[in-house]
Design a protein around this motif. Sequence first.
Motif, PDB file in Angstrom:
ATOM      1  N   VAL A   1      31.796  47.909  38.755  1.00 18.17           N
ATOM      2  CA  VAL A   1      32.862  47.830  37.751  1.00 18.17           C
ATOM      3  C   VAL A   1      34.026  47.007  38.304  1.00 18.17           C
ATOM      4  CG1 VAL A   1      34.590  49.159  36.467  1.00 18.17           C
ATOM      5  CG2 VAL A   1      32.232  49.987  36.622  1.00 18.17           C
ATOM      6  N   LEU A   2      34.354  47.229  39.569  1.00 17.28           N
ATOM      7  CA  LEU A   2      35.446  46.485  40.197  1.00 17.28           C
ATOM      8  C   LEU A   2      35.143  44.988  40.220  1.00 17.28           C
ATOM      9  CD1 LEU A   2      38.155  46.553  41.683  1.00 17.28           C
ATOM     10  CD2 LEU A   2      36.893  46.868  43.820  1.00 17.28           C
ATOM     11  N   ILE A   3      33.910  44.633  40.530  1.00 16.39           N
ATOM     12  CA  ILE A   3      33.523  43.217  40.532  1.00 16.39           C
ATOM     13  C   ILE A   3      33.722  42.609  39.144  1.00 16.39           C
ATOM     14  CG2 ILE A   3      31.568  41.634  40.749  1.00 16.39           C
ATOM     15  CD1 ILE A   3      30.508  43.487  42.972  1.00 16.39           C
ATOM     16  N   LEU A   4      33.348  43.367  38.122  1.00 10.17           N
ATOM     17  CA  LEU A   4      33.485  42.864  36.755  1.00 10.17           C
ATOM     18  C   LEU A   4      34.950  42.655  36.365  1.00 10.17           C
ATOM     19  CD1 LEU A   4      30.755  44.974  34.925  1.00 10.17           C
ATOM     20  CD2 LEU A   4      30.789  42.478  35.123  1.00 10.17           C
ATOM     21  N   ILE A   5      35.814  43.629  36.671  1.00 12.14           N
ATOM     22  CA  ILE A   5      37.211  43.485  36.263  1.00 12.14           C
ATOM     23  C   ILE A   5      37.948  42.483  37.160  1.00 12.14           C
ATOM     24  CG2 ILE A   5      37.363  45.716  35.123  1.00 12.14           C
ATOM     25  CD1 ILE A   5      38.710  46.861  37.575  1.00 12.14           C
ATOM     26  N   VAL A   6      37.515  42.344  38.408  1.00 12.72           N
ATOM     27  CA  VAL A   6      38.088  41.315  39.275  1.00 12.72           C
ATOM     28  C   VAL A   6      37.730  39.926  38.728  1.00 12.72           C
ATOM     29  CG1 VAL A   6      37.812  40.211  41.531  1.00 12.72           C
ATOM     30  CG2 VAL A   6      38.326  42.646  41.393  1.00 12.72           C
ATOM     31  N   THR A   7      36.486  39.752  38.323  1.00 14.00           N
ATOM     32  CA  THR A   7      36.067  38.478  37.722  1.00 14.00           C
ATOM     33  C   THR A   7      36.840  38.205  36.444  1.00 14.00           C
ATOM     34  OG1 THR A   7      33.844  38.828  38.608  1.00 14.00           O
ATOM     35  CG2 THR A   7      34.086  37.133  36.926  1.00 14.00           C
ATOM     36  N   LEU A   8      37.072  39.248  35.662  1.00 18.79           N
ATOM     37  CA  LEU A   8      37.847  39.096  34.439  1.00 18.79           C
ATOM     38  C   LEU A   8      39.272  38.659  34.748  1.00 18.79           C
ATOM     39  CD1 LEU A   8      38.049  39.364  31.381  1.00 18.79           C
ATOM     40  CD2 LEU A   8      38.569  41.794  31.687  1.00 18.79           C
ATOM     41  N   GLY A   9      39.874  39.254  35.786  1.00 16.33           N
ATOM     42  CA  GLY A   9      41.208  38.845  36.193  1.00 16.33           C
ATOM     43  C   GLY A   9      41.261  37.367  36.550  1.00 16.33           C
ATOM     44  N   PHE A  10      40.228  36.901  37.236  1.00 12.89           N
ATOM     45  CA  PHE A  10      40.138  35.474  37.594  1.00 12.89           C
ATOM     46  C   PHE A  10      40.095  34.603  36.346  1.00 12.89           C
ATOM     47  CE2 PHE A  10      37.679  31.653  38.430  1.00 12.89           C
ATOM     48  CZ  PHE A  10      38.277  31.149  39.584  1.00 12.89           C
ATOM     49  N   LEU A  11      39.246  34.979  35.384  1.00 12.42           N
ATOM     50  CA  LEU A  11      39.069  34.169  34.182  1.00 12.42           C
ATOM     51  C   LEU A  11      40.318  34.138  33.313  1.00 12.42           C
ATOM     52  CD1 LEU A  11      35.433  35.134  33.096  1.00 12.42           C
ATOM     53  CD2 LEU A  11      36.205  32.989  34.148  1.00 12.42           C
ATOM     54  N   THR A  12      41.024  35.250  33.202  1.00 18.81           N
ATOM     55  CA  THR A  12      42.206  35.280  32.338  1.00 18.81           C
ATOM     56  C   THR A  12      43.235  34.252  32.794  1.00 18.81           C
ATOM     57  OG1 THR A  12      43.231  37.076  33.616  1.00 18.81           O
ATOM     58  CG2 THR A  12      41.960  37.699  31.675  1.00 18.81           C
ATOM     59  N   PHE A  13      43.458  34.179  34.095  1.00 20.37           N
ATOM     60  CA  PHE A  13      44.492  33.262  34.570  1.00 20.37           C
ATOM     61  C   PHE A  13      43.982  31.848  34.758  1.00 20.37           C
ATOM     62  CE2 PHE A  13      47.080  36.879  34.786  1.00 20.37           C
ATOM     63  CZ  PHE A  13      48.392  36.438  34.899  1.00 20.37           C
ATOM     64  N   LEU A  14      42.687  31.678  34.965  1.00 19.51           N
ATOM     65  CA  LEU A  14      42.137  30.330  34.952  1.00 19.51           C
ATOM     66  C   LEU A  14      42.385  29.699  33.590  1.00 19.51           C
ATOM     67  CD1 LEU A  14      40.434  28.197  36.503  1.00 19.51           C
ATOM     68  CD2 LEU A  14      38.417  29.206  35.410  1.00 19.51           C
ATOM     69  N   ASP A  15      42.131  30.473  32.526  1.00 14.58           N
ATOM     70  CA  ASP A  15      42.352  29.970  31.165  1.00 14.58           C
ATOM     71  C   ASP A  15      43.831  29.829  30.846  1.00 14.58           C
ATOM     72  OD1 ASP A  15      39.642  30.041  30.978  1.00 14.58           O
ATOM     73  OD2 ASP A  15      39.536  31.557  29.415  1.00 14.58           O
ATOM     74  N   ARG A  16      44.615  30.836  31.229  1.00 19.33           N
ATOM     75  CA  ARG A  16      46.031  30.840  30.874  1.00 19.33           C
ATOM     76  C   ARG A  16      46.809  29.737  31.585  1.00 19.33           C
ATOM     77  NH1 ARG A  16      50.129  36.045  31.479  1.00 19.33           N
ATOM     78  NH2 ARG A  16      52.043  34.973  30.861  1.00 19.33           N
ATOM     79  N   VAL A  17      46.601  29.613  32.889  1.00 20.04           N
ATOM     80  CA  VAL A  17      47.345  28.622  33.664  1.00 20.04           C
ATOM     81  C   VAL A  17      46.827  27.213  33.394  1.00 20.04           C
ATOM     82  CG1 VAL A  17      48.058  27.944  36.005  1.00 20.04           C
ATOM     83  CG2 VAL A  17      47.935  30.353  35.384  1.00 20.04           C
ATOM     84  N   ALA A  18      45.645  27.100  32.771  1.00 20.79           N
ATOM     85  CA  ALA A  18      45.151  25.782  32.376  1.00 20.79           C
ATOM     86  C   ALA A  18      46.164  25.079  31.480  1.00 20.79           C
ATOM     87  CB  ALA A  18      43.810  25.915  31.650  1.00 20.79           C
ATOM     88  N   LEU A  19      46.812  25.815  30.588  1.00 18.08           N
ATOM     89  CA  LEU A  19      47.824  25.220  29.717  1.00 18.08           C
ATOM     90  C   LEU A  19      48.958  24.608  30.527  1.00 18.08           C
ATOM     91  CD1 LEU A  19      48.201  27.787  26.793  1.00 18.08           C
ATOM     92  CD2 LEU A  19      47.574  25.382  26.567  1.00 18.08           C
ATOM     93  N   ALA A  20      49.486  25.386  31.498  1.00 16.48           N
ATOM     94  CA  ALA A  20      50.590  24.888  32.310  1.00 16.48           C
ATOM     95  C   ALA A  20      50.138  23.764  33.232  1.00 16.48           C
ATOM     96  CB  ALA A  20      51.185  26.031  33.126  1.00 16.48           C
ATOM     97  N   SER A  21      48.933  23.887  33.799  1.00 19.55           N
ATOM     98  CA  SER A  21      48.425  22.878  34.728  1.00 19.55           C
ATOM     99  C   SER A  21      48.270  21.512  34.057  1.00 19.55           C
ATOM    100  CB  SER A  21      47.069  23.313  35.307  1.00 19.55           C
ATOM    101  OG  SER A  21      47.184  24.496  36.047  1.00 19.55           O
ATOM    102  N   LEU A  22      47.874  21.543  32.797  1.00 24.32           N
ATOM    103  CA  LEU A  22      47.600  20.297  32.082  1.00 24.32           C
ATOM    104  C   LEU A  22      48.752  19.888  31.168  1.00 24.32           C
ATOM    105  CD1 LEU A  22      43.853  20.996  31.186  1.00 24.32           C
ATOM    106  CD2 LEU A  22      44.811  19.945  33.237  1.00 24.32           C
ATOM    107  N   ALA A  23      49.919  20.474  31.390  1.00 22.56           N
ATOM    108  CA  ALA A  23      51.078  20.213  30.524  1.00 22.56           C
ATOM    109  C   ALA A  23      51.404  18.727  30.434  1.00 22.56           C
ATOM    110  CB  ALA A  23      52.295  20.994  31.031  1.00 22.56           C
ATOM    111  N   THR A  24      51.361  18.039  31.561  1.00 20.08           N
ATOM    112  CA  THR A  24      51.710  16.615  31.559  1.00 20.08           C
ATOM    113  C   THR A  24      50.805  15.822  30.623  1.00 20.08           C
ATOM    114  OG1 THR A  24      52.522  16.760  33.839  1.00 20.08           O
ATOM    115  CG2 THR A  24      51.969  14.564  33.001  1.00 20.08           C
ATOM    116  N   TYR A  25      49.502  16.129  30.663  1.00 12.86           N
ATOM    117  CA  TYR A  25      48.535  15.391  29.840  1.00 12.86           C
ATOM    118  C   TYR A  25      48.655  15.788  28.366  1.00 12.86           C
ATOM    119  CZ  TYR A  25      46.752  14.911  34.563  1.00 12.86           C
ATOM    120  OH  TYR A  25      46.649  14.678  35.903  1.00 12.86           O
ATOM    121  N   ILE A  26      48.819  17.088  28.124  1.00 16.16           N
ATOM    122  CA  ILE A  26      48.916  17.564  26.742  1.00 16.16           C
ATOM    123  C   ILE A  26      50.192  17.045  26.091  1.00 16.16           C
ATOM    124  CG2 ILE A  26      49.054  19.605  25.272  1.00 16.16           C
ATOM    125  CD1 ILE A  26      47.504  21.134  27.453  1.00 16.16           C
ATOM    126  N   LYS A  27      51.301  17.124  26.801  1.00 23.74           N
ATOM    127  CA  LYS A  27      52.584  16.653  26.268  1.00 23.74           C
ATOM    128  C   LYS A  27      52.537  15.162  25.953  1.00 23.74           C
ATOM    129  CE  LYS A  27      56.236  17.870  28.538  1.00 23.74           C
ATOM    130  NZ  LYS A  27      57.046  18.057  29.764  1.00 23.74           N
TER     131      LYS A  27
END
Length: 410
Positions: A7-33
Amino acid sequence: MKKRYIVLILIVTLGFLTFLDRVALASLATYIKADLSLDKKQWGWVMGLFILAYALFQIPLGNLGDRRGHRPIIAIMVVWWSIFTFLTGLATGYYSLLVISFLFGMGESGVYPCISGVIARWFPSTQRARAQGFVWAASRLGGGMAAVLLIGLAETAGWRVVFYILSTLGIFWTIAWFTFYRNSPSEKKGISEAELAETKENTAGRPMKVPWRQIIKARQFWLILSMYWFYVWGSTFYFSWLHTFLAEGRGFSSNQVRIAAALPFFLGALSNSLGGILSDRLSNKHGLKFGRRAIGVSCLFLASLFFLFSGLTDSRLLTGLYLALGFGIMDMMLPSAWAVCLDVGHRNAGAISGAMNMAGNLGGFMCSIMVGYVASSAGFNAPLFIIAAMLLVSSMLFSQINPEKSIVNA
């Protein structure tokens, strides 16, 4: 291997995915803007609406997970945000991106309250801060990898392709989650009697209606919400504005941004793990009151100082160093903050942590808008001084929280 470790492995992986997706917006801000012709104020609203939705749906989705079970609710949320991750790549302009960003944030909003509920049901109290630490560490690795991997991918394949790829990862995770996870250890086939005994206190009885009338009368509840409201001003800067600040406020090149934007998240991954372990050890040795407070108060205070230092220097090297240390130290307190919700909330941990995260992200919404407007008129240093003050107040509020005093009946 004990079932709760899977269960811990699953929720740890989920934590990774949430911020990979979320910070993608900020990381690519220059290109999107550049592609969509957005200015600083508009970008502040794009990131702000994500955070606003993220805040508004914390309580209802955390509550829903507590009442209906985290297995189906988490699965629905991940599929939802994966759809809007894909649609981000189809945005045609400012207004379409605003709508997509809001609905994207809605999908991610209940994840961490529900993860807290999962931990409350599957882990004994002496391992909860540690489990929270691993989840938050994984989220920071996701944020760091967003800077390292996605900027390069966007340069070669285009920023839209990045979101198409990210959306598929959530679907694969959902299949694994729904296949393995059950709403309580007692429902899981093949679990040992010894492991059931370790978590028996967490799983007795069926989910109950959240006693909000009792909760909102508790002074501690409002202290927790206030502490987190001020704290999230700090984390929002890293999630929404760090990459833009480094590029436009300090003149970092694309390669320098990759390194300088990733380093705080990698330090955050380490400090979350250490912070969770240290909080549990101090709590076991000196009691919850000392263990949770010692980490929370000191880390928030030091983070405030590093934001101040970052605003006072024009050196790129020192800016990168101060911001990395500030985030790393600030993140060390996260496991303690979320463990406090478990300590005082018990079976209603999902709803209480949802309320805390909602309050925090309402502060984050204000921070995102503030940075866009203040940076446009007064430069990028001014927002750092405001955030430093917010973190100082958060530190003082944490010193008043008593995790040994329940705010709901266990």
